[in-house]
Design a protein around this motif. Structure first.
Motif, short mmCIF file in Angstrom:
data_model
loop_
_atom_site.label_atom_id
_atom_site.label_comp_id
_atom_site.label_asym_id
_atom_site.label_seq_id
_atom_site.Cartn_x
_atom_site.Cartn_y
_atom_site.Cartn_z
N ALA A 30 -52.73 65.61 99.24
CA ALA A 30 -52.28 64.22 99.20
C ALA A 30 -52.33 63.67 97.77
O ALA A 30 -51.43 62.93 97.34
CB ALA A 30 -53.14 63.36 100.13
N LEU A 31 -53.36 64.05 97.02
CA LEU A 31 -53.47 63.60 95.64
C LEU A 31 -52.30 64.14 94.81
O LEU A 31 -51.65 63.40 94.05
CB LEU A 31 -54.81 64.03 95.06
CG LEU A 31 -55.27 63.38 93.76
CD1 LEU A 31 -56.78 63.49 93.63
CD2 LEU A 31 -54.61 64.02 92.54
N CYS A 32 -52.03 65.45 94.95
CA CYS A 32 -50.91 66.04 94.20
C CYS A 32 -49.58 65.43 94.62
O CYS A 32 -48.71 65.16 93.78
CB CYS A 32 -50.89 67.55 94.41
SG CYS A 32 -52.21 68.43 93.54
N ASP A 33 -49.43 65.21 95.90
CA ASP A 33 -48.17 64.61 96.39
C ASP A 33 -47.98 63.20 95.88
O ASP A 33 -46.83 62.73 95.72
CB ASP A 33 -48.16 64.62 97.92
CG ASP A 33 -47.94 66.01 98.50
OD1 ASP A 33 -47.63 66.95 97.73
OD2 ASP A 33 -48.10 66.17 99.73
N SER A 34 -49.07 62.49 95.60
CA SER A 34 -48.93 61.13 95.07
C SER A 34 -48.30 61.15 93.69
O SER A 34 -47.59 60.21 93.31
CB SER A 34 -50.30 60.43 95.03
OG SER A 34 -51.14 60.98 94.02
N TYR A 35 -48.53 62.20 92.91
CA TYR A 35 -47.88 62.34 91.61
C TYR A 35 -46.40 62.67 91.79
O TYR A 35 -45.54 62.15 91.08
CB TYR A 35 -48.57 63.41 90.77
CG TYR A 35 -49.82 62.92 90.09
CD1 TYR A 35 -49.83 62.63 88.73
CD2 TYR A 35 -50.99 62.74 90.80
CE1 TYR A 35 -50.99 62.18 88.10
CE2 TYR A 35 -52.16 62.29 90.19
CZ TYR A 35 -52.15 62.01 88.83
OH TYR A 35 -53.28 61.56 88.21
N ALA A 36 -46.11 63.57 92.74
CA ALA A 36 -44.71 63.93 93.00
C ALA A 36 -43.91 62.73 93.47
O ALA A 36 -42.71 62.62 93.19
CB ALA A 36 -44.65 65.05 94.03
N ALA A 37 -44.56 61.83 94.19
CA ALA A 37 -43.86 60.64 94.68
C ALA A 37 -43.38 59.76 93.54
O ALA A 37 -42.41 59.01 93.69
CB ALA A 37 -44.77 59.86 95.63
#
Length: 561
Positions: free
Chosen positions: A256-263
């Motif tokens: 979820a943390l990594c995906d927040s950057y991708a978002a």
């Protein structure tokens, strides 16, 4: 049919840079970030998609950086944060991704948290970040349980309390220099959230996660039921110390943390785990859509040179891992294992004499096969040079803590970590800019014929095989199709197709066999006569019609089409 390209990590070929042995930029005999920067153009020319950097954080280097004293800085041995930032920028300009190695299961005994714990009383907040426990026996003189360290010896070390008396014990599943963190303490998870953000903010493209099956231990730390638990060195995995169900919550949190950057910018940051579990089905649990993107599939690395063994392992991975929607992440070499050229130099059966020429042929074939499989692949530095293991290193130069713990040089990993040869005919072979400089592990004289310079000059070398395979892998549309179909082939071979018109065959025998397709292959690990597949070789064909289904035998392993 045009097959759209998947996200970069699904079929990426990444290159492991074992930093202290890749290239030395300051002449001290140890590889560093400046040296790694100077080698990036070489990796771009080879055709890989990115690099995984071994740990370069401040560390006493007892386990060569896997004992971390500060997760948000660079060890002066390797450079500084400015040099790290330049490496990331240079890599991105060359189109290369950068993954950093994070070590969440344990830290260094020199980490400020552990030093604070040693100064604190039992039951303190500082000790609760680790696994401190009272000993058994009349005076607490026995370890709290029967767990063994993976590198040999007990998994517990007793401390002296601040008043000087013998006191509690702390858990370390590797060496006493690497105390295990207690992930049931929320402060630990919050700390690593900050660690990931620190490096993501510096532009890294993701993380390789050391000991990703660790972190949580069984509550209460009971004795292990493993019948080997009391042996001096245990290879079995302690079911109470590894693969606990709570660990999956960590990977969901990190995803979820990594995906927040991708978002924010649309660029996916990737998590690849060192997931050593009993079966591919167990590994698949780590690759659910909200957990890790990738996990190293070690089963091929441990397979003997045998068609049945390879076919069964590939089948299991494609059945159990790919069923999650995640790619299989194939590996044949890494910094913890004997190099494949040397592994494959022996055949099944007792009394076999090692043959490095045979091992080199098999290693080339295995690499060509791996690069034809659907999914991602990780190469270990020097693999593309065809480097064998360096054996016979003097006892006094060995630095692996496994050797220290067990007293057995044969169990050590130094032989695959000797600094790379780049050029010239004498040590340090261009590894260090200082002529005649001593490297942290000595290089043998025979490295001259394996140098980057020598291999690139030889058009038939393994370097050119890897480069051509990587170019074809990237350009051939059939290799973007995630489906694999098995075909029948002669005994001791495996044959499969990808997409529309690509075929790969591997001959595991010591004799040529009939080719499974007409014409010359587009690429082969060993030159093939017309209509033949050479002994201990692999080849790729591009077909303009349906592949020939051989009637001279059936492929090994599971039923084939």
């Amino acid at each position: 049919m045009v097959i759209p390209r998947a996200p970069w990590w699904r079929d990426a070929v990444m290159y492991q840079v074992y930093l202290r042995s890749f290239r030395d930029g300051n002449g001290d005999g140890v590889g560093d970030l400046r040296g790694a920067r100077s080698g990036l153009s070489y990796l771009a020319a080879l055709g890989v998609d990115g690099v995984w950097l071994s740990p370069c954080f401040p560390s006493p280097q007892y386990d060569h950086g896997y004992d971390v004293a500060d997760y948000r800085a660079i060890d002066p041995l390797f450079g500084d944060l400015d040099e790290f930032d330049r490496l990331v920028d240079d890599a991105h300009r060359l189109g290369l991704k950068v993954l950093v190695d994070v070590v969440p299961n344990h830290c260094s005994a020199q980490h400020p948290w552990f030093q604070e714990a040693l100064r604190s009383a039992r039951g303190s907040a500082a000790r609760n970040r680790f696994h401190f426990a009272d000993g058994r026996g009349h005076n607490g003189e026995l370890p709290p349980n029967n767990w063994r360290a993976m590198f040999g010896g007990p998994a517990w070390t007793r401390v002296r309390e601040p008043d000087g008396r013998p006191g509690q014990w702390y858990l370390h599943l590797f060496t006493p220099h690497q105390p295990d963190l207690d992930w049931r303490n929320p402060e630990v998870g919050e700390h690593f959230d900050d660690v990931l953000r620190f490096w993501l903010d510096r532009g890294v493209d993701g993380f390789r996660i050391d000991v990703a099956v660790g972190l949580y231990k069984h509550p209460g730390l009971p004795d292990s039921p493993d019948p080997n638990a009391d042996e001096a060195a245990r290879d079995a995995v302690n079911p109470l110390a590894w693969n606990q169900p709570e660990v999956h919550g960590v990977w969901r949190r990190w995803r979820a943390l990594c995906d927040s950057y991708a978002a924010v910018d649309g660029a996916e940051r990737v998590l690849v785990g060192e997931v050593a579990v009993p079966t591919p089905a167990d590994q698949a649990l780590y690759l659910r859509p909200d957990e890790l993107h990738q996990a190293f599939y070690f089963d091929l690395l441990h397979a003997p040179w045998d068609a049945d063994a390879f076919a069964l392992r590939i089948d299991a991975a494609l059945r159990d891992i790919a069923s999650t929607g995640a790619p299989v992440t194939w590996v044949l070499n890494n910094h913890d294992q004997q190099r494949s050229v040397t592994r494959y130099s022996r055949s099944l059966g007792l009394g076999d004499i090692p043959d490095l020429d045979r091992g080199a042929a098999r290693a080339r074939a295995a690499a060509l096969m791996m690069l034809a499989l659907p999914g991602s692949a990780y190469l270990y530095q020097g693999e593309e040079l065809g480097l064998p293991e360096v054996t016979g290193l003097p006892r006094h130069v060995l630095t692996d803590p496994i050797v220290t713990a067990t007293g057995d040089p044969q169990r050590g990993r130094d032989g695959c970590r000797v600094p790379l040869p780049w050029s010239g005919t004498q040590a340090p072979f261009g590894f260090s800019g200082a002529a005649g400089a001593d490297t942290w592990l000595p290089q043998p004289d025979w490295f001259a014929s394996y140098s980057v310079e020598s291999r690139r000059r030889d058009g038939g070398s393994s370097w050119h095989l890897y480069r051509e395979a990587l170019q074809l892998r990237r350009s051939l549309a059939p290799l973007r199709d995630p489906e694999l179909r098995w075909l029948a082939g002669p005994p001791e071979t495996i044959v499969f197709t990808r997409g529309n018109g690509f075929l790969c065959a591997v001959n595991f025998s010591n004799s040529p066999v009939a080719a499974p397709a007409p014409g010359q292959p587009v690429l082969s690990s060993t030159p093939c006569d017309e209509g033949k597949l050479a002994a201990n070789s692999a080849a790729w064909w591009l077909l303009d019609r349906e592949p020939v289904r051989l009637g001279s035998g059936t492929a090994p392993g599971p039923a084939r089409e």
